[in-house]
Structures are given as C-alpha cells and as structure tokens.
Design a protein around this motif. Sequence first.
Motif, mmCIF file in Angstrom:
data_model
loop_
_atom_site.group_PDB
_atom_site.id
_atom_site.type_symbol
_atom_site.label_atom_id
_atom_site.label_comp_id
_atom_site.label_asym_id
_atom_site.label_seq_id
_atom_site.Cartn_x
_atom_site.Cartn_y
_atom_site.Cartn_z
ATOM 1 N N TYR A 99 39.082 -7.457 -72.301
ATOM 2 C CA TYR A 99 40.398 -6.813 -72.235
ATOM 3 C C TYR A 99 40.195 -5.424 -72.825
ATOM 4 N N LYS A 100 39.959 -4.459 -71.950
ATOM 5 C CA LYS A 100 39.662 -3.094 -72.401
ATOM 6 C C LYS A 100 40.909 -2.422 -72.964
ATOM 7 N N PRO A 101 40.820 -1.918 -74.193
ATOM 8 C CA PRO A 101 41.936 -1.130 -74.736
ATOM 9 C C PRO A 101 41.807 0.331 -74.313
ATOM 10 N N THR A 102 42.820 1.100 -74.583
ATOM 11 C CA THR A 102 42.759 2.520 -74.258
ATOM 12 C C THR A 102 41.813 3.245 -75.217
ATOM 13 N N ASP A 136 39.245 3.925 -66.250
ATOM 14 C CA ASP A 136 39.337 5.220 -66.918
ATOM 15 C C ASP A 136 39.534 5.038 -68.418
ATOM 16 N N ARG A 137 39.247 6.083 -69.148
ATOM 17 C CA ARG A 137 39.333 6.029 -70.612
ATOM 18 C C ARG A 137 40.716 5.598 -71.090
ATOM 19 N N ASP A 138 41.771 6.072 -70.413
ATOM 20 C CA ASP A 138 43.130 5.753 -70.852
ATOM 21 C C ASP A 138 43.731 4.557 -70.119
ATOM 22 N N THR A 139 42.927 3.858 -69.317
ATOM 23 C CA THR A 139 43.396 2.678 -68.593
ATOM 24 C C THR A 139 42.985 1.415 -69.337
ATOM 25 N N THR A 140 43.899 0.464 -69.424
ATOM 26 C CA THR A 140 43.618 -0.795 -70.106
ATOM 27 C C THR A 140 43.438 -1.910 -69.076
ATOM 28 N N GLY A 141 43.008 -3.083 -69.578
ATOM 29 C CA GLY A 141 42.991 -4.242 -68.705
ATOM 30 C C GLY A 141 41.644 -4.892 -68.504
ATOM 31 N N LEU A 142 41.557 -5.658 -67.427
ATOM 32 C CA LEU A 142 40.422 -6.541 -67.163
ATOM 33 C C LEU A 142 39.210 -5.753 -66.678
ATOM 34 N N PRO A 243 53.804 10.802 -61.133
ATOM 35 C CA PRO A 243 52.557 10.690 -61.897
ATOM 36 C C PRO A 243 52.573 9.508 -62.865
ATOM 37 N N VAL A 244 51.380 8.960 -63.080
ATOM 38 C CA VAL A 244 51.225 7.774 -63.919
ATOM 39 C C VAL A 244 51.259 8.154 -65.395
ATOM 40 N N ILE A 245 52.033 7.404 -66.149
ATOM 41 C CA ILE A 245 52.079 7.561 -67.610
ATOM 42 C C ILE A 245 51.110 6.586 -68.268
ATOM 43 N N ARG A 246 51.153 5.317 -67.840
ATOM 44 C CA ARG A 246 50.224 4.299 -68.324
ATOM 45 C C ARG A 246 49.754 3.456 -67.149
ATOM 46 N N LEU A 247 48.494 2.975 -67.251
ATOM 47 C CA LEU A 247 47.919 2.173 -66.171
ATOM 48 C C LEU A 247 47.165 0.989 -66.765
ATOM 49 N N HIS A 248 47.336 -0.182 -66.137
ATOM 50 C CA HIS A 248 46.738 -1.425 -66.637
ATOM 51 C C HIS A 248 46.265 -2.249 -65.448
#
Length: 323
Positions: A99-102, A136-142, A243-248
């Motif tokens: 589970y990758k954090p930002t 991406d660095r600011d993207t979280t998730g699997l 535009p995307v603010i947060r992505l998961h």
Amino acid sequence: MMRTNEVGETCTASATGATTPAGDAQPVYPHTMRLQRFLARAGVASRRGSEDLMTAGRVTVNGLVATELGTKVDVDRDHIEVDGIPVKLNQGAVYLMLYKPTGYLTTMSDPQERPCVADLVPRDRFPGLFPVGRLDRDTTGLLLFTTDGDLSQDLLHPSKHVYKTYQALVDGHLTDRDLEPLRRGIELDDGLCQPAICRIINAREAEAVAPQGIKHGTTAVEVIIREGRKNQVKRMLSKIHHPVIRLHRCNFAGLELEGVAKGSWRELTDREVQILKSGGIPPKQASSKRVAAPATNTASRTRHHGSHGSAPKRNTYRERYTG
C-alpha cells in the motif's frame, strides 16, 4: 539410473546410491549453468535483473563476489548468496503487494536519496524484488512487487494489459456527462486512449482520496483503464478540464488492498498469484459484490429475477459504468 523397488515402484538412483520413487522425483536441473540463469530460475529476479545484481557486486559464489556475467555455477556444490542471503534453486518466486503512501518514488534506488518504495518492502528477506509498473510520487495505492520477471512482463505488455482501477479527487464540479469523452477514448498528446470505464463516486467510496469528505468545488471519480501510459489518468482528466488533486489505485488485475495498512505490505495468496498468472479479472467481478445480469431488452431495463445467481457478464459490468 532407473530400477524397481520391492513393492514394484519405479525408482531413480542418485549419485549417492539413494533411491526415490519416480513420481516423487524433484525437477532435474543441469549440473552447471550460468549464474544469472540460476538466479532467475531460483526466483531471485528476472534474467536482466539478476545481471544487474551481479554487476552491482551483490552476488557471491562460495564467498567470492561474482560480477562476471559468464560465470557458471555448480547447482549441487556451489554456495550462492545475494546480499548475504543463501539462494537455492527450488525456493520459488516471491509475490507481494504494497500500500504505497504519498511521497515515495517507485524505484529501488535514487541517487538523490529521496524516499523510495524500496524502503518499504523486505529487500533483505527477498533479494531481487522489483515493482510491477509504477505509481507517481504523489499517487497512493496498490503496487505489486515480485521476483518473477516473466509474470511482470506479461502484466505490463501492451497486448496483455490488465484492468487498473483508480479513484481521483478532481477540481471542479464533474458530471456524468462530462465523462463521455473518456468513455469514447480521449485523444492525448501521445495518441488516442482506449475507452475508459468511469463513474462519479460518493464520499463513502472515495475515502482514500477524500478522507475528510468531498469538499465543495471538488468531485470524486473512478476511472478504469487497461493501458499504462505515464500520468495517463491525470492527463485524461486534465484534458476535460478537471485536474487531479489526489489519485489512488485501489485495484490491479482484480486484486484489492485487503488487510494492508498504508505503508505496509503482505505476500499474495496462492489464489491471488493464480489470478495474476491468468491475466487478471475485471475489478468488480473480483469483489464480493454481485452485478445483476442484464435484461434481454436493455432499452426497457426490465430485471429478470430468474437470472439471479448466474455468472456476471462483461457487458453488464461495462453498462454499469457507462450508463
């Protein structure tokens, strides 16, 4: 050498004179092989990844660092280690999810010493781990990791790309009608995208990108794609002026982040590995939620109760997200 024991079983005689039933015999490997091939077959890394481990000085044979790519090893006698951990031919490949954090780069090393996903997975326990694709660095998730180079190539090859589900919090008020260009296949600067499956989601579903709720002036959307272009979901949504603010990323090939805390990892179950090796399954079919089978007359959308319990059809899954 083959012979028969007292109960009539066919046996294999080893070099030491011991016999084992042929049905229980272990796979026979060449007596000697190239070191990078040995590492790949042991599940340490792909062939190319094994070569990188060697040239980095992380592999030893009988206590000596082996950097020569033509090095051959004796499977039965030589003692091979990677980062000080013994490697055996039958130990098998490793598969796990993170589970990758930002704030973490999807790389196993960074010259600028920025935080990397390599810091979050057990490299000392499983040498040769590498990520399947990237976030991406600011993207979280699997984010999947493995030492199986062949499976990684299958999952990422353009002809076999699997479903990937993203949740995005975007700027502005986004309506279902605004998603039509994505469903048709939107044109980006590097070519036409395949049609995406997408829908607006509520605050309960969007907890990963909007933990404090969906604030006024923003919208949460789910986007499912089968491609893997750089920043693809961000560029698709920017193209329609949201535009995307947060992505998961919540789903990859049908696998979901079950029982994994942010920044943590776990090994995949045997069933999950088989799902990946079979090419994955659509995310909603992988979940416990059922999708009702479509009616024969889709225009009237009449529900046939007799269809309950039948296997969900792919067009049902698509219709749910395309309206």
